[in-house]
Design a protein around this motif. Structure first.
Motif, short mmCIF file in Angstrom:
data_model
loop_
_atom_site.label_atom_id
_atom_site.label_comp_id
_atom_site.label_asym_id
_atom_site.label_seq_id
_atom_site.Cartn_x
_atom_site.Cartn_y
_atom_site.Cartn_z
N SER A 172 67.39 55.53 30.31
CA SER A 172 66.66 54.39 30.89
C SER A 172 65.29 54.27 30.23
O SER A 172 64.85 53.17 29.87
CB SER A 172 66.48 54.57 32.40
OG SER A 172 67.74 54.69 33.01
N ALA A 173 64.62 55.43 30.06
CA ALA A 173 63.29 55.40 29.43
C ALA A 173 63.41 54.87 27.99
O ALA A 173 62.59 54.06 27.55
CB ALA A 173 62.69 56.80 29.44
N ASN A 282 72.07 63.58 23.74
CA ASN A 282 70.80 64.27 23.51
C ASN A 282 69.59 63.59 24.12
O ASN A 282 68.47 64.07 23.95
CB ASN A 282 70.61 64.37 22.00
CG ASN A 282 70.52 65.81 21.58
OD1 ASN A 282 71.00 66.68 22.28
ND2 ASN A 282 69.87 66.06 20.47
N GLN A 283 69.82 62.49 24.81
CA GLN A 283 68.70 61.70 25.33
C GLN A 283 67.69 62.56 26.10
O GLN A 283 66.48 62.37 25.95
CB GLN A 283 69.21 60.58 26.27
CG GLN A 283 70.00 59.49 25.59
CD GLN A 283 71.48 59.82 25.45
OE1 GLN A 283 71.90 60.97 25.47
NE2 GLN A 283 72.28 58.80 25.25
N SER A 284 68.20 63.49 26.93
CA SER A 284 67.24 64.23 27.77
C SER A 284 66.43 65.26 27.00
O SER A 284 65.49 65.82 27.57
CB SER A 284 67.91 64.89 28.97
OG SER A 284 69.23 64.74 28.99
N VAL A 285 66.76 65.52 25.73
CA VAL A 285 65.82 66.36 24.96
C VAL A 285 64.89 65.49 24.12
O VAL A 285 63.92 65.98 23.56
CB VAL A 285 66.53 67.42 24.07
CG1 VAL A 285 67.49 68.26 24.86
CG2 VAL A 285 67.21 66.80 22.88
N GLU A 286 65.20 64.19 24.05
CA GLU A 286 64.39 63.30 23.20
C GLU A 286 63.21 62.68 23.94
O GLU A 286 62.26 62.22 23.32
CB GLU A 286 65.29 62.18 22.64
CG GLU A 286 66.29 62.71 21.61
CD GLU A 286 67.45 61.76 21.34
OE1 GLU A 286 67.55 60.71 22.00
OE2 GLU A 286 68.27 62.10 20.47
N PRO A 288 60.16 63.49 26.17
CA PRO A 288 59.45 64.73 26.54
C PRO A 288 59.37 64.99 28.04
O PRO A 288 59.56 66.12 28.49
CB PRO A 288 58.06 64.54 25.92
CG PRO A 288 58.28 63.58 24.78
CD PRO A 288 59.42 62.68 25.19
N ALA A 289 59.12 63.95 28.86
CA ALA A 289 58.96 64.18 30.30
C ALA A 289 60.27 64.69 30.91
O ALA A 289 60.28 65.60 31.75
CB ALA A 289 58.52 62.89 30.98
N ILE A 290 61.39 64.13 30.46
CA ILE A 290 62.69 64.56 31.01
C ILE A 290 63.05 65.93 30.44
O ILE A 290 63.63 66.78 31.12
CB ILE A 290 63.80 63.54 30.66
CG1 ILE A 290 63.37 62.11 30.99
CG2 ILE A 290 65.12 63.90 31.36
CD1 ILE A 290 63.36 61.74 32.43
N PHE A 294 64.33 69.09 32.48
CA PHE A 294 65.63 69.68 32.14
C PHE A 294 65.46 71.18 31.83
O PHE A 294 66.28 72.00 32.23
CB PHE A 294 66.19 68.94 30.91
CG PHE A 294 67.65 69.17 30.66
CD1 PHE A 294 68.60 68.44 31.34
CD2 PHE A 294 68.07 70.13 29.76
CE1 PHE A 294 69.95 68.66 31.12
CE2 PHE A 294 69.41 70.36 29.53
CZ PHE A 294 70.36 69.61 30.21
N ALA A 295 64.35 71.50 31.16
CA ALA A 295 64.10 72.90 30.77
C ALA A 295 63.94 73.80 31.99
O ALA A 295 64.19 75.00 31.92
CB ALA A 295 62.86 72.98 29.89
#
Ligand SMILES: Cc1cc2nc3c(=O)[nH]c(=O)nc-3n(C[C@H](O)[C@H](O)[C@H](O)COP(=O)(O)O)c2cc1C
Length: 332
Positions: A172-173, A282-286, A288-290, A294-295
């Motif tokens: 979404s971001a 890979n969206q959630s590693v691309e 930074p806030a997510i 996730f980390a």
């Protein structure tokens, strides 16, 4: 030449000559971000050096060149495996920005992973939703084993759906980010002719979408590339998967990212050898806030580097690559 013929030529069985050209051809079949093929290969009798081609970098989605160096690692892994089939022991080390691969004669040997190089593809479609056996999970996990890289295997329904939530938030971001969309557009290839003019990028049929003349598709893109439609697609695709694997490196530098690339390429090859399909989400590693949210899941503070889903599904058309001559440089 048709699109299918072009995709077939680059995937022809490995030949012994011309040796370096053949090794580069197989290396370039590796997974790589946006199919930007961000590499050059400088080859001599006993050494091949893989270097980044920064003219192909994607500064919006990949501002620190993380994906670029992971892609170099993927290519290095393919090269090492292809070398073994040609009777060469390949020793890869990272020196500054480059992967230096020394080659020495050894008995030729093949392996299911090496045999899978020309068959592997990122398959961005719905899978059959069925789980895989514990033995299959074990093989997939051990394919990722690489110093400095941790593997988190998620195969329970709740865990898979949690990953989908993060992917949807990050997607979404990205869909709201004009710079991201503009950069993505530059790598989208809408028709066979569009894809074959450059031999790189993301061809629509490789993502399960129809091919259209670029002059029709480009103005229409904002109507079908919407946040809602993309989120629905990713949720369904992830939910249809047998599992998700997350790779996380011990430190955030190039050498570790290259190591992640080697592990992730072996994962894709092992999945292929087992008759499975896989795709990157890979969206959630691309974003930074997510990524930092996730980390905090189960990664012990490590940076998540790569997220891939896997399962059983149909093949899609294969992506293209530039010819080895276009990425090979003379040794000075
Ligand atoms: C570091 C890296 C990140 C990637 N991220 C994504 C992604 O977020 N979504 C996706 O669909 N594919 C992703 N891919 C897959 C590439 O788009 C794919 O490898 C490339 O288009 C070539 O296609 P192939 O893998 O079928 O040969 C990624 C690959 C790499 C190496």
């Amino acid at each position: 030449m048709t699109y299918e013929e072009a995709a077939g030529i680059i995937r022809a069985p490995l030949r012994s000559t011309p040796r370096n050209r053949e090794l580069v051809r197989f290396a370039s079949l590796a997974a790589n971000s946006h199919n930007m093929q961000p590499w050059t290969f400088t080859a001599s009798a006993d050494r091949i050096v893989i270097a980044p081609d920064f003219t192909r970098r994607c500064s919006v989605v990949d501002p620190d060149d993380h994906h670029l160096f992971v892609s170099l690692g993927c290519a290095a892994e393919n090269l090492v495996l292809a070398a073994s089939m040609l009777g060469l022991k390949a020793n890869a080390i990272v020196e500054s920005d480059e992967v230096v691969i020394d080659l020495e004669a050894a008995p030729a040997s093949s392996s299911p992973l090496a045999e899978a190089i020309a068959v592997r593809q990122s398959t961005r479609t719905i899978y059959d939703g069925k789980p895989v056996s514990p033995e299959t999970l074990r093989l997939l996990e051990s394919a990722c084993r690489e110093p400095g890289v941790s593997t988190i295997m998620i195969s329970d329904r709740a865990g898979i759906l949690d990953v989908a939530d993060y992917v949807v938030q990050a997607n979404s971001a990205q869909m709201r980010d004009k710079a991201f969309i503009d950069e993505l557009r530059r790598w989208l290839r809408f028709s066979e002719a569009d894809a074959m003019a450059k031999m790189d990028g993301l061809f629509s049929r490789c993502s399960g979408n129809p091919a259209l003349p670029a002059w029709i598709a480009r103005p229409l893109l904002s109507f079908f590339l919407t946040q809602e439609a993309e989120n629905k697609k990713y949720r369904e695709q992830i939910a249809s998967s047998a599992g998700v694997v997350v790779l996380a490196s011990d430190a955030g530098d190039k050498a570790y990212w290259i190591a992640v690339g080697r592990a992730c390429q072996r994962f894709g090859l092992q999945a292929t050898a087992l008759g499975l399909k896989y795709a990157f989400v890979n969206q959630s590693v691309e974003v930074p806030a997510i990524r930092s949210q996730f980390a905090s899941l189960d990664l012990g503070g490590r940076r998540p580097d790569i997220i891939m889903r896997f399962g059983t599904g149909p093949a899609l058309p294969n992506s293209l690559r530039r010819a080895p001559e276009q990425v090979m440089r003379e040794m000075s």
